[in-house]
Design a protein around this motif. Sequence first.
Motif, PDB file in Angstrom:
ATOM      1  N   PHE A  58       0.825  -1.210   0.000  1.00  0.00           N
ATOM      2  CA  PHE A  58       0.000   0.000   0.000  1.00  0.00           C
ATOM      3  C   PHE A  58       0.859   1.259   0.000  1.00  0.00           C
ATOM      4  CE2 PHE A  58      -2.243   3.316   2.460  1.00  0.00           C
ATOM      5  CZ  PHE A  58      -3.350   3.502   1.645  1.00  0.00           C
ATOM      6  N   VAL A  91      -3.180   7.353   6.131  1.00  0.00           N
ATOM      7  CA  VAL A  91      -4.071   6.220   6.381  1.00  0.00           C
ATOM      8  C   VAL A  91      -4.340   6.146   7.882  1.00  0.00           C
ATOM      9  CG1 VAL A  91      -2.255   4.480   6.723  1.00  0.00           C
ATOM     10  CG2 VAL A  91      -4.484   3.769   5.820  1.00  0.00           C
ATOM     11  N   TYR A 101      -6.292   7.229  -4.825  1.00  0.00           N
ATOM     12  CA  TYR A 101      -6.118   6.749  -3.448  1.00  0.00           C
ATOM     13  C   TYR A 101      -7.122   5.643  -3.126  1.00  0.00           C
ATOM     14  CZ  TYR A 101      -5.759   6.693   1.642  1.00  0.00           C
ATOM     15  OH  TYR A 101      -5.592   6.290   2.945  1.00  0.00           O
ATOM     16  N   ASN A 102      -8.396   5.862  -3.451  1.00  0.00           N
ATOM     17  CA  ASN A 102      -9.423   4.854  -3.163  1.00  0.00           C
ATOM     18  C   ASN A 102      -9.143   3.547  -3.901  1.00  0.00           C
ATOM     19  OD1 ASN A 102     -10.738   6.658  -1.522  1.00  0.00           O
ATOM     20  ND2 ASN A 102     -12.737   6.387  -2.479  1.00  0.00           N
ATOM     21  N   TYR A 108      -6.391   1.769  -2.060  1.00  0.00           N
ATOM     22  CA  TYR A 108      -6.875   1.295  -0.758  1.00  0.00           C
ATOM     23  C   TYR A 108      -7.685   0.007  -0.923  1.00  0.00           C
ATOM     24  CZ  TYR A 108      -8.551   1.709   4.074  1.00  0.00           C
ATOM     25  OH  TYR A 108      -8.809   1.488   5.408  1.00  0.00           O
ATOM     26  N   PRO A 155     -11.951   3.207   2.056  1.00  0.00           N
ATOM     27  CA  PRO A 155     -11.660   3.751   3.390  1.00  0.00           C
ATOM     28  C   PRO A 155     -12.887   4.399   4.009  1.00  0.00           C
ATOM     29  CG  PRO A 155     -10.724   5.155   1.677  1.00  0.00           C
ATOM     30  CD  PRO A 155     -11.216   3.918   0.994  1.00  0.00           C
TER      31      PRO A 155
END
Length: 278
Positions: free
Chosen positions: A74, A134, A264-265, A268, A276
């Motif tokens: 990640f 995070v 980012y999503n 994740y 998230p």
Amino acid sequence: MRKYLLPLIGSLLLLNACSEEPAAPAATNNQAASNTQSVSSSAAPANPTTRVKVVAAVYPPFVIRNKQGSAEGFDIDILNEIAKLEGFEMDIFPQSSWEGALESLDNASKDLVVAAVTLTPERAEKYLPTKSYVSSPNSIVVPKNSSITQEADLKGKVVGVGQRAAFLKEKEKDPNYANVKFQTFETPYLALRAALSKEVDAVVGQKLYLQHVLQNTPDAEQNVRFIDLNTNNPNKVMMSRKGNEELVNQINSGLDKIKQNGTYNRIYIKWFGNAPEK
């Protein structure tokens, strides 16, 4: 219980053989070079003579060392996307343990440390953190049939923690934990294995890390329970050294951009299986 426990321990031992790495011998210059990942940006770097030296301490799924010896995970995906947008290049130095990671900032041999670093007051005073990228609160993990149902039930119990756990330093001074015996392990994975084999009563660690381990351990996830803790600071940062404001500003800027454009999503979900929490 015994007939279920033995196959479970066997599965854990098999996973450990595959995922736990022995301490690497001191590398020669050639060996060090072969274990270093060079990452080039598609954008022109602001200073083409400068490369960011990154220590990536193994801590799945944030940092994983693959069979080729390179770092992935990640944190690495996030950092690669930021580097592309902000126009800097990197050399990534994966290492098998947390030991010495922050010290590499002290002697200025490296510029950045990644591995879901908890921001403590001591670290904030000594180093230069990025903004949080995070959230991973601490949780208690116990065998499903354990009598422990809340944090207060840890009194008089043996609790396993990873040796790098900021939680350990925080709670060692907490009078509510005066009757809790902490047992440290090289990694939270080993602490979790000890709980499943009844060597310790419970394990405390970062929830995202423990979930990742359990999801990749046959039959283990269905034999434990999670108990969430009220963590003082569940937010994780990347850590640089004082004076590296330009680099930290670039990382913060890039983080904002990948959150806005959906990258980012996507990353994740790739590593944690769901979006998230907002």
